[in-house]
Scaffold this motif. Structure first.
Motif, mmCIF file in Angstrom:
data_model
loop_
_atom_site.group_PDB
_atom_site.id
_atom_site.type_symbol
_atom_site.label_atom_id
_atom_site.label_comp_id
_atom_site.label_asym_id
_atom_site.label_seq_id
_atom_site.Cartn_x
_atom_site.Cartn_y
_atom_site.Cartn_z
ATOM 1 N N LEU A 36 44.748 52.588 53.289
ATOM 2 C CA LEU A 36 43.312 52.360 53.125
ATOM 3 C C LEU A 36 42.889 52.495 51.661
ATOM 4 C CD1 LEU A 36 41.933 54.247 56.260
ATOM 5 C CD2 LEU A 36 42.227 51.784 55.971
ATOM 6 N N ILE A 37 43.462 53.476 50.969
ATOM 7 C CA ILE A 37 43.124 53.658 49.547
ATOM 8 C C ILE A 37 43.605 52.459 48.731
ATOM 9 C CG2 ILE A 37 43.667 55.019 47.490
ATOM 10 C CD1 ILE A 37 43.745 57.480 49.377
ATOM 11 N N GLU A 38 44.836 52.028 48.972
ATOM 12 C CA GLU A 38 45.375 50.886 48.238
ATOM 13 C C GLU A 38 44.565 49.629 48.522
ATOM 14 O OE1 GLU A 38 49.622 48.567 47.503
ATOM 15 O OE2 GLU A 38 49.345 49.696 49.363
ATOM 16 N N LEU A 39 44.294 49.375 49.796
ATOM 17 C CA LEU A 39 43.560 48.175 50.168
ATOM 18 C C LEU A 39 42.135 48.207 49.621
ATOM 19 C CD1 LEU A 39 44.236 45.631 51.738
ATOM 20 C CD2 LEU A 39 43.385 46.741 53.812
ATOM 21 N N GLY A 40 41.499 49.372 49.710
ATOM 22 C CA GLY A 40 40.139 49.498 49.204
ATOM 23 C C GLY A 40 40.071 49.324 47.696
ATOM 24 N N GLY A 41 40.976 49.965 46.990
ATOM 25 C CA GLY A 41 40.981 49.861 45.541
ATOM 26 C C GLY A 41 41.235 48.439 45.067
ATOM 27 N N LEU A 42 42.196 47.768 45.691
ATOM 28 C CA LEU A 42 42.506 46.394 45.297
ATOM 29 C C LEU A 42 41.364 45.445 45.649
ATOM 30 C CD1 LEU A 42 46.249 46.251 46.400
ATOM 31 C CD2 LEU A 42 45.389 46.196 44.043
ATOM 32 N N SER A 43 40.729 45.668 46.801
ATOM 33 C CA SER A 43 39.611 44.811 47.212
ATOM 34 C C SER A 43 38.432 44.954 46.261
ATOM 35 C CB SER A 43 39.186 45.154 48.641
ATOM 36 O OG SER A 43 40.235 44.915 49.558
ATOM 37 N N LEU A 44 38.136 46.176 45.861
ATOM 38 C CA LEU A 44 37.045 46.383 44.901
ATOM 39 C C LEU A 44 37.396 45.794 43.543
ATOM 40 C CD1 LEU A 44 35.959 50.029 45.797
ATOM 41 C CD2 LEU A 44 34.660 47.930 46.215
ATOM 42 N N TRP A 45 38.641 45.943 43.134
ATOM 43 C CA TRP A 45 39.073 45.374 41.852
ATOM 44 C C TRP A 45 38.862 43.873 41.816
ATOM 45 C CZ3 TRP A 45 43.746 42.314 41.624
ATOM 46 C CH2 TRP A 45 44.021 41.832 40.335
ATOM 47 N N ILE A 46 39.330 43.178 42.856
ATOM 48 C CA ILE A 46 39.207 41.724 42.841
ATOM 49 C C ILE A 46 37.758 41.305 43.072
ATOM 50 C CG2 ILE A 46 39.614 41.199 45.298
ATOM 51 C CD1 ILE A 46 41.570 39.014 44.307
ATOM 52 N N GLY A 47 36.990 42.108 43.825
ATOM 53 C CA GLY A 47 35.585 41.799 44.036
ATOM 54 C C GLY A 47 34.763 41.929 42.770
ATOM 55 N N VAL A 48 35.006 42.985 42.008
ATOM 56 C CA VAL A 48 34.296 43.168 40.736
ATOM 57 C C VAL A 48 34.682 42.058 39.760
ATOM 58 C CG1 VAL A 48 34.075 44.670 38.716
ATOM 59 C CG2 VAL A 48 33.994 45.645 41.020
ATOM 60 N N TRP A 49 35.953 41.677 39.759
ATOM 61 C CA TRP A 49 36.382 40.565 38.914
ATOM 62 C C TRP A 49 35.644 39.281 39.290
ATOM 63 C CZ3 TRP A 49 38.892 35.944 40.109
ATOM 64 C CH2 TRP A 49 39.346 35.216 39.009
ATOM 65 N N LEU A 50 35.519 39.010 40.588
ATOM 66 C CA LEU A 50 34.801 37.823 41.034
ATOM 67 C C LEU A 50 33.325 37.887 40.659
ATOM 68 C CD1 LEU A 50 36.197 36.982 44.594
ATOM 69 C CD2 LEU A 50 36.232 35.512 42.580
ATOM 70 N N ALA A 51 32.726 39.074 40.748
ATOM 71 C CA ALA A 51 31.309 39.214 40.411
ATOM 72 C C ALA A 51 31.029 38.778 38.984
ATOM 73 C CB ALA A 51 30.869 40.660 40.625
ATOM 74 N N HIS A 52 32.002 38.972 38.106
ATOM 75 C CA HIS A 52 31.823 38.596 36.701
ATOM 76 C C HIS A 52 32.273 37.167 36.407
ATOM 77 C CE1 HIS A 52 31.615 43.031 36.266
ATOM 78 N NE2 HIS A 52 30.815 42.733 35.266
ATOM 79 N N HIS A 53 33.259 36.663 37.146
ATOM 80 C CA HIS A 53 33.831 35.362 36.827
ATOM 81 C C HIS A 53 33.395 34.238 37.768
ATOM 82 C CE1 HIS A 53 36.533 38.046 34.573
ATOM 83 N NE2 HIS A 53 36.758 37.012 33.805
#
Length: 226
Positions: A36-53
């Motif tokens: 859950l930690i790995e999946l959550g961290g990676l999902s937020l990482w790619i989501g924040v990247w998408l929010a900017h790009h």
């Protein structure tokens, strides 16, 4: 948009935790916590990247999995996916922790599972960078100028995000140490393949240039295999 991303991610992880730990009958399951930690961290990482790009794509990714614009078959498919997903998590909790049907997997295989989950999300970043129309539902996004994408990973296979999902299907039960979870994988792969074929029929009929793209890029998931 970021706030919505965080809220939906937390709710998604919480629902997964309820299913996993509820089936396991205990919170003392380190592998599930790490998952859950790995999946959550990676999902937020790619989501924040998408929010900017690409905030438009992020909005599509955060939209409901059942939408009016979808074909009826895809709405039914996504509802079926939700049921299978829940059953998959419950089965792995029952197997790995409550009843111990599966013997614990070697650390090397568990680590391989974690790596597969990471690679799946990492590969999705390349997909999203190439394809601004990579919505979770099958539909033509006319309002966003939907067009054929044939660059990046789409130059190699027609469904690179589905190819990445194969790693996720394999990695999750390995990380959670569940052979029963692995038994679900062939069914899930067949389902994904069926959706890919139906999706291509829709795109070929409604998206200019997709038939020519299919002729240029022969393979759907894995080069030289399928």
């Amino acid at each position: 948009m970021i706030a919505r991303l965080v809220v939906q991610t937390v709710l998604w992880l919480a629902s997964m935790g309820v299913l996993l730990f509820g089936a396991a009958g205990t919170l003392a399951w380190p592998a599930a916590w790490w998952y859950l930690i790995e999946l959550g961290g990676l999902s937020l990482w790619i989501g924040v990247w998408l929010a900017h790009h690409d905030p438009g794509l992020l909005a599509e990714r955060l939209a409901p999995f059942v939408q009016n614009q979808q074909s009826r078959w895809d709405r039914l498919f996504m509802m079926g996916v939700a049921l299978v997903w829940c059953g998959w998590l419950i089965a792995m909790g029952l197997d790995a922790m409550r009843f111990h049907w599966s013997a614990p997997l070697p650390v090397a295989l568990v680590s391989l599972g974690s790596l597969c989950v990471f690679l799946c999300i990492f590969m999705c970043r390349f997909v999203f960078r190439a394809n601004s129309y990579a919505a979770p539902v099958v539909k033509i996004q006319a309002s966003r100028g939907h067009k054929v994408i044939d660059s990046g990973p789409y130059a190699r296979v027609r469904h690179p995000m589905y190819a990445a999902a194969l790693l996720f299907f394999l990695g999750t039960p390995l990380l959670l140490s569940s052979w029963w979870g692995l038994a679900f994988v062939p069914v899930m792969v067949i389902g994904l393949g069926w959706r890919a074929v139906r999706e291509e029929r829709l795109l070929a009929a409604q998206l200019d240039g997709y038939t020519n793209y299919m002729a240029r890029v022969r393979f759907r998931f894995i080069p030289f295999i399928w």
